[in-house]
Structure formats: C-alpha cells, structure tokens
Scaffold this motif. Sequence first.
Motif, PDB file in Angstrom:
ATOM      1  N   VAL A 149       6.130 -39.239 -53.954  1.00  0.00           N
ATOM      2  CA  VAL A 149       4.834 -39.909 -53.803  1.00  0.00           C
ATOM      3  C   VAL A 149       4.614 -40.870 -54.973  1.00  0.00           C
ATOM      4  O   VAL A 149       4.245 -42.032 -54.780  1.00  0.00           O
ATOM      5  CB  VAL A 149       3.682 -38.882 -53.697  1.00  0.00           C
ATOM      6  N   SER A 150       4.859 -40.418 -56.186  1.00  0.00           N
ATOM      7  CA  SER A 150       4.677 -41.259 -57.370  1.00  0.00           C
ATOM      8  C   SER A 150       5.578 -42.496 -57.316  1.00  0.00           C
ATOM      9  O   SER A 150       5.121 -43.622 -57.552  1.00  0.00           O
ATOM     10  CB  SER A 150       4.959 -40.436 -58.624  1.00  0.00           C
ATOM     11  N   ASP A 151       6.855 -42.288 -56.983  1.00  0.00           N
ATOM     12  CA  ASP A 151       7.805 -43.409 -56.921  1.00  0.00           C
ATOM     13  C   ASP A 151       7.433 -44.414 -55.842  1.00  0.00           C
ATOM     14  O   ASP A 151       7.527 -45.629 -56.048  1.00  0.00           O
ATOM     15  CB  ASP A 151       9.227 -42.901 -56.680  1.00  0.00           C
ATOM     16  N   GLU A 179       2.389 -25.505 -54.785  1.00  0.00           N
ATOM     17  CA  GLU A 179       3.662 -24.864 -55.109  1.00  0.00           C
ATOM     18  C   GLU A 179       4.526 -24.636 -53.884  1.00  0.00           C
ATOM     19  O   GLU A 179       5.748 -24.667 -53.968  1.00  0.00           O
ATOM     20  CB  GLU A 179       3.411 -23.511 -55.794  1.00  0.00           C
ATOM     21  N   SER A 180       3.896 -24.412 -52.745  1.00  0.00           N
ATOM     22  CA  SER A 180       4.646 -24.152 -51.509  1.00  0.00           C
ATOM     23  C   SER A 180       5.343 -25.396 -50.976  1.00  0.00           C
ATOM     24  O   SER A 180       6.184 -25.305 -50.093  1.00  0.00           O
ATOM     25  CB  SER A 180       3.709 -23.579 -50.443  1.00  0.00           C
ATOM     26  N   VAL A 232      13.177 -37.288 -47.670  1.00  0.00           N
ATOM     27  CA  VAL A 232      13.843 -36.506 -48.701  1.00  0.00           C
ATOM     28  C   VAL A 232      14.816 -35.546 -48.033  1.00  0.00           C
ATOM     29  O   VAL A 232      14.658 -35.188 -46.870  1.00  0.00           O
ATOM     30  CB  VAL A 232      12.855 -35.707 -49.587  1.00  0.00           C
ATOM     31  N   ALA A 233      15.832 -35.148 -48.777  1.00  0.00           N
ATOM     32  CA  ALA A 233      16.815 -34.182 -48.281  1.00  0.00           C
ATOM     33  C   ALA A 233      16.509 -32.818 -48.873  1.00  0.00           C
ATOM     34  O   ALA A 233      16.216 -32.696 -50.060  1.00  0.00           O
ATOM     35  CB  ALA A 233      18.220 -34.620 -48.658  1.00  0.00           C
ATOM     36  N   LEU A 234      16.575 -31.795 -48.023  1.00  0.00           N
ATOM     37  CA  LEU A 234      16.381 -30.431 -48.501  1.00  0.00           C
ATOM     38  C   LEU A 234      17.637 -29.948 -49.187  1.00  0.00           C
ATOM     39  O   LEU A 234      18.741 -30.344 -48.827  1.00  0.00           O
ATOM     40  CB  LEU A 234      16.070 -29.498 -47.323  1.00  0.00           C
ATOM     41  N   ALA A 273       7.619 -28.800 -54.154  1.00  0.00           N
ATOM     42  CA  ALA A 273       6.480 -29.524 -54.725  1.00  0.00           C
ATOM     43  C   ALA A 273       6.926 -30.617 -55.684  1.00  0.00           C
ATOM     44  O   ALA A 273       6.412 -31.743 -55.626  1.00  0.00           O
ATOM     45  CB  ALA A 273       5.538 -28.551 -55.431  1.00  0.00           C
ATOM     46  N   ASP A 274       7.899 -30.327 -56.563  1.00  0.00           N
ATOM     47  CA  ASP A 274       8.316 -31.333 -57.537  1.00  0.00           C
ATOM     48  C   ASP A 274       8.942 -32.549 -56.861  1.00  0.00           C
ATOM     49  O   ASP A 274       8.761 -33.682 -57.310  1.00  0.00           O
ATOM     50  CB  ASP A 274       9.234 -30.753 -58.610  1.00  0.00           C
TER      51      ASP A 274
END
Length: 107
Positions: free
Chosen positions: A36-38, A55-56, A17-19, A29-30
């Motif tokens: 993970v779901s995908d 949340e972190s 993922v890209a920040l 978190a989102d």
Amino acid sequence: MLHVRSLVPTLALPAIVALAACGTGAVPADELERTVSDKLLEKVKVKPKKVDCPESGLEAKVGAKATCVLTAPNGDQVDVLVTAKKVEGSNVSFDFEVGQKVKKAAG
C-alpha cells in the motif's frame, strides 16, 4: 504541510502480491503495509509516514477485506480498505481505497 486529503482524494489502486510457499492462506500484514505504501508513493509521489494493517493480514479469498490505517506525513490518519479481487495459485490481486474520513493529528 501535506494533508491526507491532498495525499489521496478517494484513491483506489490495484496491487498483486505472492504468498509465501508455506504461507497461511493470507497476505501478511507487513506485505500489505509495504505494498500500500509503495503504490501510494508511485501514484501520488508522497510516501505515507506509515501504514498499519491488522496482524491477520488479508485472507487469500476473493472478496476478503481488511482495514488498514494510513498515517500521512503530517500525522493525520485515514482508513484504507483493502479487498482481495483475484486469487490464482500463490498470487493475490487486491485493490485498496483510501477513505474520506480524516482523523486529525493531535496538537
């Protein structure tokens, strides 16, 4: 009905993922939950009911860990351990592994 064990029997998957440019040095978190779901949907052809991560999020540091909770379509839950493997600029590569200990749904 599909159970967690049939959904993910000790499954470990890589993801990148890209920040965000003005990010906090962590994968939100989102974003972890969505990735993970995908990835699970892509690998086992079943989408979890939901994935909840702290949340972190996941710190953008090699070796950083976060534990998320996957809820299967039948309501059973299992932990998902996410580990940062590589950080290059604004990209974070991580693996995640679905645990073996299933928390059965009530009812």
